[in-house]
Write a protein that holds these residues in place. Sequence first.
Motif, mmCIF file in Angstrom:
data_model
loop_
_atom_site.group_PDB
_atom_site.id
_atom_site.type_symbol
_atom_site.label_atom_id
_atom_site.label_comp_id
_atom_site.label_asym_id
_atom_site.label_seq_id
_atom_site.Cartn_x
_atom_site.Cartn_y
_atom_site.Cartn_z
ATOM 1 N N SER A 1 16.042 28.661 93.553
ATOM 2 C CA SER A 1 17.587 28.680 93.263
ATOM 3 C C SER A 1 17.910 27.231 93.426
ATOM 4 N N ALA A 2 17.448 26.502 94.006
ATOM 5 C CA ALA A 2 17.712 25.082 93.834
ATOM 6 C C ALA A 2 17.539 24.424 92.269
ATOM 7 N N LEU A 3 16.144 24.589 92.139
ATOM 8 C CA LEU A 3 15.786 24.034 90.818
ATOM 9 C C LEU A 3 16.392 24.559 89.551
ATOM 10 N N ILE A 4 16.171 25.877 89.501
ATOM 11 C CA ILE A 4 16.493 26.639 88.310
ATOM 12 C C ILE A 4 17.936 26.945 88.123
ATOM 13 N N HIS A 5 18.451 27.513 89.378
ATOM 14 C CA HIS A 5 19.944 28.356 89.472
ATOM 15 C C HIS A 5 20.801 27.313 89.985
ATOM 16 N N ALA A 6 20.576 25.953 89.967
ATOM 17 C CA ALA A 6 21.582 25.064 90.163
ATOM 18 C C ALA A 6 21.444 23.726 89.681
#
Lengths: 575, 654
Positions: free
Chosen positions: B265-270
């Motif tokens: 979530s941190a890398l891809i979705h943020a």
Amino acid sequence: MLTPDLIRLLLPALIGLPVLAALVLRLVDGSRARMAALVLSITHFVLTLAIVASGMLDVQTDPNVSSSIDRFKKKAEQIFAPQFVPGDPLPGGKNSYSTTYDIIAFHGTNAEGERVKLGAAQFFIGLDGLNIWLVCLASFMLVPVVLYSWDSIRDREGAYYSWLFFLQAGVLGVFLSFDILLFYVCFELTLVPLLFLIGGWGTGPSRRDASRKLFLFTLAGGLITLIGIAGIVLFVYTQSGNGNQPRELTFSIPRLADLVQANLSQSTSESTRELWRSTQVYLFLALAIGFAVKVPIVPLHSWQPGAYTEAPTGVTVMLSALLAKMGTFGLVRICLPLCPDATLSVGMPLLGVLGIIGILYGGFCAFAQTDLRKLLAYSSISHLGLSVLAIMAFSAGGIAGSVLHMVNHGLSTGAMFLLVGMLIRRYGSAQISDYSGVWSRLPILTGFLLFVSLASVGLPGLNNFVSEVLMLGGVLEARNSNISSIAFTILAALGIFLSAWYTMTMLRRVFFGPEKLPHTTEPVKDLTPRERFAVAPIAILCLLLGVMSQPLLDVMKRDVVRLSQVGDEARVRAK
Amino acid sequence: MLDAHEQLLAVPLLPLIGALLCAVFGAVKELRSWSHVPAVVCAALSCVCAISVVAQLNQATLPVTFPHIDADRIIWFGVDAQTSRLMVEFGLSADHLGGMMLLGVTFIGFWIVVFSIGYMKGSPGFARYFAVVSLFLASMNLLILADNMILMFAGWEGVGLCSYLLVGYWHHKHSAAAAARKAFLVTRLGDVGLILGILLLWFMTSQEGFEYSRFFKDVPGLASSYPVLFPLSCLLIVLGAVGKSAQFPLYVWLPDAMEGPTPVSALIHAATMVTAGVYLLARCTPLLLAVPGVQLTIAIIGAFTALLAAFIALTQHDLKRVLAYSTVSQIGFMFLAVGCAGPALPKIAVVAAIFHLFTHAFFKAVLFLSSGSVMHAMHDVIDMREFSGLRKVLPVTHIAFLCGALALAGIPLFSGFWSKDMVLEAALEAGHSERFGTIYLILFGIALTTALMTAFYTFRAYFRTFWGPLRMPHGAHPHETWVMNLPLIVLAIGAVLVGIAVEPFTHWFSGFLSKAPFLASTPTPEHHLNWPLILGSSAVALLGLAVAYFMYVKSPSTVDKAARSVGRVYSYSLNKLYVDEIFKVLFVQPMNLLAGICSLADAVVSDLTRLVASIPRGIAVTIKPLQNGLVQFYALSMVLFVAAFIGLLVLFAK
């Protein structure tokens, strides 16, 4: 490396070897038949590879044929330039793009009352840019089919493999032939092994019904195509004799194409040109129907889901990967060059629209299926709809993309059917609702199926993406005043979403989620080494063709460009 | 050592090699627990290469390319006919925009991969995780560096695939499976638009090739010769960006995508993938400048999404979902900024968007990672009603989250403050333009309101998680490890300092970005500090913070009262404005219905053919009794017919 003379000698073996194999396999049975089938299919593939690898360069760069035409010279041009034709009359490995091997000769009397030969249906085969990769595909796909059938076919193996090889021989005959009658005979002959295979080894309860339907549909379509073939040959015969030239009865596709082209664009009298142009429409329709049934194009498809479901999986793979391509290939090889004006005026508005309907309709039908194999069957209709549309666009991008897509779709759909067959054999059911969480139990099978599914939905880096972009670009540059190419492209592109929609939904239902136990009593195990050997090469090819398809495109470029120029001339005439 | 061109190639290639190695490690039993090593090493090397490329760009004005500008082009696939050229080449090119993106992606990517070592430890599919994350970094770098749009599309789809695989990482969970499919399909809808837009541009630019430079060569000419098609193709590209960057109406997949592991979530979705849409629009600025209507659409979509998502974020209980909606909202700010280019100077608007993208990547990554740390400690519980007062047991996480929250809320001097200020300034500037000026002013107002809401919901989440009495769910074992703390600290420092270090006083960031070829030719604005705006936005942020402090720390009893007093509004926000339900009725159900109808129609067609086929048989059945084999019957019928025939002849004969 094989010399051109050697290739010329070996080319008939591409059809001969499967026929021979079919005869030999009749004599053996049981495990020996399986082994023999595997050895023979691999031998055939090696032979094909050797021929293609050494002949590729000649196909790509034949010094006698330029890829551009000089419109002002008004010289009869070579539209098809088959290489390595056995029985070429020119000595020393030169190409005359004709053969001396007659099958049936037709005789008549000339003005002096002497009996002379008018023409002949010939054993005229050769390699060119359009068929070379399809020949590879047809040779290659039998190996995984044999490997797959190893465990699943356990009665009358000899006869089963014998019919498979016979089927392969027919398909190769279609791809290789440059004689229109030979083409037709091979095209229809594939029906015989299919009927025996589906009727004899089919899995479903209604296999007789399915094979009867298949038989009636393809035969009816094929007969209409035969009328078209007779029509084009006789029309050329009756019309060619004006002036001081003798009449010409020819069955050679390259010759027919050149004559049609010459009369359409270089004939001096307006009425002759008009006659050639108006006759095409009827010929086109007659010719296209048999091919449309084979692809199949909506609404002539209703034989297909049944046949794909009832046939043994190995045969379904042959059907979807190879036999469907005979239809699209027939459109490219026969309809486009022999009826170029009709392709623009009737082909695109009629078959193109049907192709679009097929893309959307097939996609929606695929989503609604509860049977895994039926889902794949409809997805095939959807994918090949785009292929037909791109062929009808009659542009370089469209033809190249479509021919490449025949190979790509053959690989990815073939692998899909194989893997789904493996899954069904393990779980004993084809109903999607009987599955859930297969990933947890069969990670390797899941990995492979996920991979080929992604190839099939057109993920960049895998093979189908390349051909889909080419085809969409080709449709966009259709330059056809009868249709709006932009609207066609937008509608066709919706197929990209639809294919992701039904494929991802299927994957989610079958492979994701909590695990559901199968109904069978035996424990479910992951792929055996043999099964891995069956699908791994296809998966590797999907990746390779996605990253490096340019060598393939380079080889087919000359023939594609030449064919698209026939379309360009037709566009000029249409103005 | 590698020269600049090879370094450029290495940036996407190294993670790809890393992915392959991870897969190999995963296949070998003895190496399986070491399969994070190739991913970490390759991410680090790729970051070093990216830094080196950017360092060279800092002095140069020309982009770094691969292959070298004089070398032969590498062809991916294509057909080169006389009438058209459908050729896709493999070419990488890093200009100043790409370089800046690259820096953010590889740097943050590396630290998140490090964090994942601790976070994913012991989870099944450890190797699969690192292989896919590595593949993601490769695709993202390819997306940024591609010099033609088809290759960019390849990266674009590649990151989508990795997102699909990582959201569905826990494949046995229903919710994860559903979220993965949703993410793939919703973004795919935008991707269809994108590829169509690319093909249409190719079609309009006389079918030569797909390079950005070819598309940008004669934009005014294009716009005048294709008055409908050109805006249409731009809109289709915007559709692609809207899908990938989770903007209205295609944002619905992002909150669900939180089913994936938190580092994802941190890398891809943020931090990275979801900002690809902003990157694409910034990259396409030369096209968009020619169509002010499309620019306005982008700005409206951005501002509207920012407001909508912030409104939903106000009441969510799931900490990750608050952050997810806040991501949607912040990307809305970036869209607003990009959409201002034209009415405002591109050097202000585009730079503002990319600057916000850059700082957002840092502070949102740290927020997600620290919420991941919370989740890790709370035994996979992330509902804020289940825990509170964690600052005592998770000190490092607490500080890191606080840094991120201060930046996100736009508290003065923290990084988010500077970039948000630039976005607001771009909107204000656009508000002064003649055309659409009022609309842009309204959008500015919306953005300011959203900033207030942002500060509130951010600190609501912060206070609820870290303040108050210590409460934890059963089975929680709060702990912190260095392998997870180190990335938190690094990124938290970034969240605090990266804004102030690069822009407000040195103007290094805007100076660097303005050297990008497509921006270099546009007029340069004067640098000035807009004090009223700065004071206004600071006040708004502090106000939001203060309200949250009052409601959640000072007197928690007011929360329920406030919720009850705005009952209906509260439930709209809590139920995400029923957008998912509306989508279901408007889109999902009609599609399913259509599929059902088609399948039914197909059964009818199939039966029709059966009917046609049964006609010959029917005829046969009716006349079959006539052939009963009785010679007497044949003789009788023969006599009768002959008699009838003769009778007819007699009757009608003249």
